[in-house]
Design an enzyme around this catalytic site. Structure first.
Site, mmCIF file in Angstrom:
data_model
loop_
_atom_site.group_PDB
_atom_site.id
_atom_site.type_symbol
_atom_site.label_atom_id
_atom_site.label_comp_id
_atom_site.label_asym_id
_atom_site.label_seq_id
_atom_site.Cartn_x
_atom_site.Cartn_y
_atom_site.Cartn_z
ATOM 1 N N HIS A 249 0.842 -1.192 0.000
ATOM 2 C CA HIS A 249 0.000 0.000 0.000
ATOM 3 C C HIS A 249 0.880 1.246 0.000
ATOM 4 O O HIS A 249 1.850 1.322 0.744
ATOM 5 C CB HIS A 249 -0.897 -0.008 1.245
ATOM 6 C CG HIS A 249 -1.584 1.291 1.510
ATOM 7 N ND1 HIS A 249 -1.306 2.057 2.616
ATOM 8 C CD2 HIS A 249 -2.531 1.966 0.805
ATOM 9 C CE1 HIS A 249 -2.056 3.135 2.601
ATOM 10 N NE2 HIS A 249 -2.810 3.119 1.510
ATOM 11 N N HIS B 222 2.050 11.143 -0.557
ATOM 12 C CA HIS B 222 1.131 10.604 0.458
ATOM 13 C C HIS B 222 1.209 11.548 1.651
ATOM 14 O O HIS B 222 2.091 11.440 2.479
ATOM 15 C CB HIS B 222 1.530 9.182 0.864
ATOM 16 C CG HIS B 222 0.515 8.530 1.759
ATOM 17 N ND1 HIS B 222 0.876 7.669 2.775
ATOM 18 C CD2 HIS B 222 -0.850 8.614 1.785
ATOM 19 C CE1 HIS B 222 -0.221 7.247 3.395
ATOM 20 N NE2 HIS B 222 -1.278 7.802 2.810
#
Length: 339
Positions: free
Chosen positions: A37, A113
């Site tokens: 992920h 992110h």
């Protein structure tokens, strides 16, 4: 990745080439495949601003107190700990690449992110291409998504680079990929691209892959969500079951000294326990890609790969195989010290 950690965890650099004959003609979306992920969230740039897509409150605080906000976001946004080639050595075959244009980054594209990465998209893809050259029977699914602030020209340039870099290694979206079919054509890369307008112009690209995740910091809620999704049936093609925990901006701001790594470590036992009970396949409830944070902290990859050795309706055959399902793929490694 540090050598000692690699030795303890073992590796699965060529696990696809070790799968039994009866799995070679199975569509790849009916195999169990380990994924990471937010694959590039190991090299976040603590000096970069918070992403434009983050909540307004967080962006305002970042402008006022960047020396406090960015280290805090860094701790919570970091989800991996090693470069793509190391992840692939462990057995990861699905890469979650969230692409963005970095403020003051010029024409180069990066990943993001929470904050942006130090490594560029081209650098990461070049590294992957080099790894694939050394492992000609391994197939990697590259999922490109998000595309924060990318222009049409950026998309064109990025797709041209992907096609030029991987060339004949690309598996067309018009095919049903199996290990045997990919090997016969020298194909090693499936590129999922999260922009449908671009996908329609390029048969080399696959449409976005569904990613099921609970959007919760509670591992019990993650498992409950995934079980509920299983009861609803599985998609026809590739899809992801996300074991990753998530947190929102208020949670991050209220826990500045905590981190995603600490939260993940506490939850691993429950999450991996759920994963160990799954079975791949086309049936309702059959898993395909399973993604996790910090793939190098546990036997996650080996566990997911091992699901492919479960006979339908019976216990895993791994117990009868010394060293587990991927023992033939480990190089110069022992099982001592594994957890």
């Amino acid at each position: 990745m540090e050598d000692e950690q690699r030795k303890q965890l073992g590796g699965n650099p060529d696990w696809m080439s070790c799968l039994p004959e009866e799995l070679l003609d199975v569509p790849l979306w009916n195999l169990a495949i380990p994924g990471s992920h937010d694959s590039m969230a190991f090299c976040l740039d603590v000096s970069s601003p918070v992403q434009r897509s983050e909540p307004c409150l967080l962006r305002v605080i970042d402008r006022l107190l960047p020396c406090w906000t960015r280290p805090c976001v860094y701790r919570w946004a970091t989800t991996q700990q090693s470069v793509l080639s190391d992840q692939c050595e462990l057995g990861v075959r699905f890469l979650d690449l969230r692409i963005a244009r970095k403020p003051a980054g010029g024409s180069k594209l990066f990943f993001a992110h929470g904050i942006y990465t130090l490594i560029t998209v081209k650098e990461a893809l070049d590294e992957l291409a080099t790894w694939l050259d050394a492992h000609p029977k391994e197939i990697v699914i590259v999922c490109c998504s998000h595309f924060e602030s990318l222009t049409g020209e950026d998309h064109t340039s990025l797709v041209e680079y992907i096609i030029t870099l991987f060339r004949e290694k690309l598996c067309s979206s018009q095919e049903t990929p199996t290990l045997r079919s990919c090997w016969s054509r020298g194909q090693q890369v499936i590129v999922s691209y999260g922009n449908q307008e671009v996908v329609l112009q390029h048969p080399e690209l696959w449409t976005g892959i569904p990613y099921r995740y609970a959007d919760s910091p509670d591992p019990k809620k993650v498992i409950a969500y995934l079980e509920d999704q299983k009861r609803r049936g599985r998609p026809a093609g590739f899809y992801v079951s996300g074991l990753n925990l998530t947190e929102d901006a208020p949670y991050v701001l209220l826990h500045p000294l905590q981190s995603m790594r600490k939260m993940t470590v506490k939850a691993l036992s429950l999450l991996l326990g759920w994963a160990s009970e799954q079975r791949p396949g086309p049936q309702d409830g059959g898993v395909n890609i399973i993604c996790c944070d910090f793939v190098g902290l546990s036997q996650f990859c080996s566990l997911v790969i091992g699901l492919n050795y479960k006979p339908p309706g019976g216990p895993s055959t791994l117990a009868a195989r010394p060293g587990g399902a991927t023992a033939c793929c480990h190089s110069n490694q022992t099982t001592e010290g594994r957890t």
